[in-house]
Design a protein around this motif. Sequence first.
Motif, PDB file in Angstrom:
ATOM      1  N   ASP A   1     -11.252 -30.788   3.034  1.00  0.00           N
ATOM      2  CA  ASP A   1      -9.606 -31.639   2.949  1.00  0.00           C
ATOM      3  C   ASP A   1      -8.880 -30.309   2.803  1.00  0.00           C
ATOM      4  OD1 ASP A   1      -7.894 -33.104   1.576  1.00  0.00           O
ATOM      5  OD2 ASP A   1      -7.470 -31.616  -0.466  1.00  0.00           O
TER       6      ASP A   1
ATOM      7  N   TYR B   1      -5.646 -29.404   5.771  1.00  0.00           N
ATOM      8  CA  TYR B   1      -4.603 -29.266   5.302  1.00  0.00           C
ATOM      9  C   TYR B   1      -3.312 -27.700   6.049  1.00  0.00           C
ATOM     10  CZ  TYR B   1      -0.106 -27.853   2.652  1.00  0.00           C
ATOM     11  OH  TYR B   1       0.577 -26.995   2.101  1.00  0.00           O
TER      12      TYR B   1
ATOM     13  N   TYR C   1      -1.918 -30.155  -5.887  1.00  0.00           N
ATOM     14  CA  TYR C   1      -2.721 -31.667  -5.105  1.00  0.00           C
ATOM     15  C   TYR C   1      -3.895 -30.876  -4.434  1.00  0.00           C
ATOM     16  CZ  TYR C   1       1.854 -34.017  -4.982  1.00  0.00           C
ATOM     17  OH  TYR C   1       2.985 -34.746  -5.691  1.00  0.00           O
ATOM     18  N   LEU C   2      -4.537 -29.565  -4.021  1.00  0.00           N
ATOM     19  CA  LEU C   2      -5.430 -29.188  -3.091  1.00  0.00           C
ATOM     20  C   LEU C   2      -6.160 -29.478  -4.342  1.00  0.00           C
ATOM     21  CD1 LEU C   2      -4.094 -26.568  -0.752  1.00  0.00           C
ATOM     22  CD2 LEU C   2      -4.955 -28.720  -0.004  1.00  0.00           C
TER      23      LEU C   2
ATOM     24  N   ARG D   1      -5.933 -37.330  -6.181  1.00  0.00           N
ATOM     25  CA  ARG D   1      -5.389 -37.918  -5.963  1.00  0.00           C
ATOM     26  C   ARG D   1      -4.578 -39.126  -5.733  1.00  0.00           C
ATOM     27  NH1 ARG D   1      -5.995 -33.484  -1.610  1.00  0.00           N
ATOM     28  NH2 ARG D   1      -6.592 -34.893  -0.274  1.00  0.00           N
TER      29      ARG D   1
ATOM     30  N   MET E   1      -0.686 -35.537   1.453  1.00  0.00           N
ATOM     31  CA  MET E   1      -1.172 -33.885   1.861  1.00  0.00           C
ATOM     32  C   MET E   1      -0.863 -33.734   3.375  1.00  0.00           C
ATOM     33  SD  MET E   1      -2.220 -32.820   0.178  1.00  0.00           S
ATOM     34  CE  MET E   1      -2.512 -31.137   0.302  1.00  0.00           C
TER      35      MET E   1
END
Length: 373
Positions: free
Chosen positions: A231, A235, A305-306, A313, A328
């Motif tokens: 993830d 990003y 968010y991360l 999320r 994202m």
Amino acid sequence: MAPKRPAGGGGALPGPVPVEPPAPARPDPAELYAALDLGTNSCRMLIAQPKGSQFHVVDSFSKSVQLGAGLERSGRLSRASMARTVQALKICKRKLVKHDVRRMRLVATEACRRATNAGEFMSYIRNETGLALEIIEPEEEARLAVVSCAPLVSTKTEQLLVVDIGGGSTELVWIDMTQVPRHDRPRAIMRLHSGFKPTESPFAHAKVVDWISVPLGVATLRDQFHDVDDDAARYALMSWFFEEKLIDFSPYEQIQQKEGFQIIGTSGTVTTVAASHLGLKRYDRNKVDGLRMTSDQIEKVIRDYLALGPAGRRADPRIGRDRHALIMSGAAILQALLRVWPTDRLSVADRGLREGLLYAQMSRDGVLEDGAY
């Protein structure tokens, strides 16, 4: 016990006191305008009537249709995405008929610009709904996004960057307003609806230094890196990949003083980040539109968010079901912009192409009054 009669005789008891206000008068169809924006991810429409220097929304529609699903791989709009979109457009048609709207602009953007079967799709829409959509060029899309943000332009702003993060593309417009009197700066932005190049006019004009349409939005950027499992790595790759696309934008390395510099961000990404910053579990446009955020506040939301990860999320009510898969990639674009043009304040605009279409139609017809926006 029977209710007491009023003093003074045997008259009837008073009737019930009305608790509902009378229904508002039906708007005159001759005053109504409609604007429809068919993007890569969503289909949105507004029906409004002019009111002073702005407009009053009479009806609206918004639906995630994912028109661009699979477009990156095939170069074509899929049958399923076209069918979903036509169903949404049928609802729009019913609303237009219900309100007897006679003035409208119905436009499609990046997904239809890129799809090899876009012409067939436009014919399919006409046959199924009777609606005639036009595919607009990137410059007009950028121009209309800028016009929609006129009410949020500060009279102190000398250098303005408007950023519209869409589903399939991102438009950036850099505007120099140093030659425009302070009190006239929001109106100078509104006057750009006729074109980025100044025409003969008695008014001082806002100078468009440069503009760019990057063919990467929240959906198309996500699709570029769908095969990266990690993830945080995905990003970071998305953010740097987007920044590379800005090299040809002339103000890319221009150093700006923070004083007199304003960024306005218009998109679902920016409004979602703002709603998360405010902790809104139920979205409230009145709290979001016009909000100013610092880069530190934006960075904190993105870090959160991360830390949540994809599952977190998906379950976060501040993000919403329609936005969690795209937030994202949108945040990656936003962070890239703030790396290049750091600012203490970013103005959040819950407005965009639809509002720009309405302002442009109403300005052309001369039905908006002069005054503060």
